[in-house]
Scaffold this motif. Structure first.
Motif, short mmCIF file in Angstrom:
data_model
loop_
_atom_site.label_atom_id
_atom_site.label_comp_id
_atom_site.label_asym_id
_atom_site.label_seq_id
_atom_site.Cartn_x
_atom_site.Cartn_y
_atom_site.Cartn_z
N THR A 79 42.99 43.10 45.23
CA THR A 79 44.27 42.41 44.63
C THR A 79 45.87 43.32 44.44
O THR A 79 44.65 43.07 42.94
N VAL A 80 46.33 43.85 45.65
CA VAL A 80 47.65 43.86 44.51
C VAL A 80 48.99 43.50 45.03
O VAL A 80 49.60 43.14 46.78
N ASP A 81 49.71 42.10 44.77
CA ASP A 81 50.65 41.86 44.79
C ASP A 81 52.04 42.28 44.85
O ASP A 81 53.14 43.00 43.95
N LEU A 82 52.55 42.72 46.21
CA LEU A 82 54.39 43.43 46.60
C LEU A 82 55.17 42.56 46.36
O LEU A 82 56.26 43.20 46.98
N ALA A 83 55.27 41.39 46.58
CA ALA A 83 56.65 40.33 46.93
C ALA A 83 58.07 41.08 46.01
O ALA A 83 57.35 42.35 44.92
N GLY A 84 58.80 41.10 47.09
CA GLY A 84 59.88 41.99 46.48
C GLY A 84 59.81 43.44 47.10
O GLY A 84 61.08 43.96 46.76
N LYS A 85 58.67 43.63 47.69
CA LYS A 85 58.82 45.20 47.64
C LYS A 85 58.85 45.10 49.30
O LYS A 85 58.44 44.61 50.33
N PHE A 86 59.41 47.10 50.02
CA PHE A 86 59.11 47.13 51.16
C PHE A 86 57.58 48.20 51.64
O PHE A 86 57.78 49.21 50.81
N VAL A 87 57.02 47.60 52.56
CA VAL A 87 56.47 48.48 53.31
C VAL A 87 56.80 49.29 54.09
O VAL A 87 56.48 49.03 55.24
#
Length: 256
Positions: A79-87
């Protein structure tokens, strides 16, 4: 110079974008990966969706996308937490030339598998996961393309037009790579040769006379018109030839 670009790209990505294709292309088969808490821009024109998640299967393909509240992570998934990022989806550059330029100097001697691979990695670092190379590739590109198709590349995927078709005596093409044509027969032969290599298209090319006498313009337009007409059989095979009705008789051929 390319290393500096890569550094700049990495810094930008850390601030703004988590791109699935750049992060996971080229990695070996592994357990599923979950990305969560990012904002999704899906490329359809829909509004960005915060609080999104997705699952990447062990084959490297996305198997599920949706709200993080509905996420059902597979057992053992990373699991990778990408809070604050955009995909975003991987970007596609539909017209490039590989390996020809170094520090603003263009030379076909620069072209090599190593140089092309380095540039393809730069494209991937910018989020471009596929490129179409239009007409200036040497034949080693086909081996590179086939190797990519057999695995999971860590650089942008190659779609090549091989060696583009250029009208003899006109603008366009790269000496040592492209062989100019001047008759319908030569044009058809050139297209056949490229098709046999498995190109995605015959590269868009153009030719133009100077703005001199109308006699030379008429002769030029007539010649290119004949070439275009002779190659019309390729329309059914996905090749589209077209003549520009401008006074200088530009012509092109491309595949869509």
């Amino acid at each position: 110079m390319l290393k500096q670009r890569l550094h700049n790209c990495a810094a930008l990505a850390a601030v703004a974008i988590a791109l699935v294709g750049a992060l996971f292309a080229g990695t070996p088969a592994q357990a599923a990966t979950v990305l969560k808490n990012f904002t999704l821009i899906d490329g359809t024109g829909a509004a960005p969706t915060a609080g999104s998640a997705l699952i990447i299967g062990d084959n490297g393909r996305i198997t599920w996308v949706g709200p993080v509240a509905q996420l059902k992570a597979p057992a053992g998934a990373k699991t990778v937490d990408l809070a604050g990022k955009f995909v975003i989806p991987g970007l596609i550059d539909g017209h490039i030339h590989l390996g020809l330029v170094k520090d603003q100097v263009a030379d076909t001697n620069f072209e090599s598998p190593a140089a092309d691979t380095e540039e393809l990695k730069v494209y991937a670092a910018y989020g471009v996961t596929a490129v179409a190379v239009y007409g200036t590739d040497k034949d080693f590109i086909f081996g590179m393309r086939d190797k990519q198709r057999a695995g999971r590349p860590s650089e942008a995927r190659i779609f090549t037009a091989g060696q583009g078709i250029v009208f003899k005596g006109s603008y366009g093409g790269t000496p040592g790579v492209n062989t100019p044509v001047s008759t319908p027969e030569e044009a058809v032969k050139a297209v056949d040769e490229q098709a046999a290599k498995g190109v995605v298209s015959t590269a868009k090319t153009s030719g133009s006379t100077t703005s001199g006498g109308s006699a030379s313009q008429s002769a030029y337009t007539g010649s290119t018109s004949s070439i275009a007409n002779a190659a019309l059989k390729y329309v059914g095979a996905g090749y589209v030839w077209g003549g520009n009705a401008s006074s200088v008789g530009n012509w092109d051929c491309s595949s869509f």
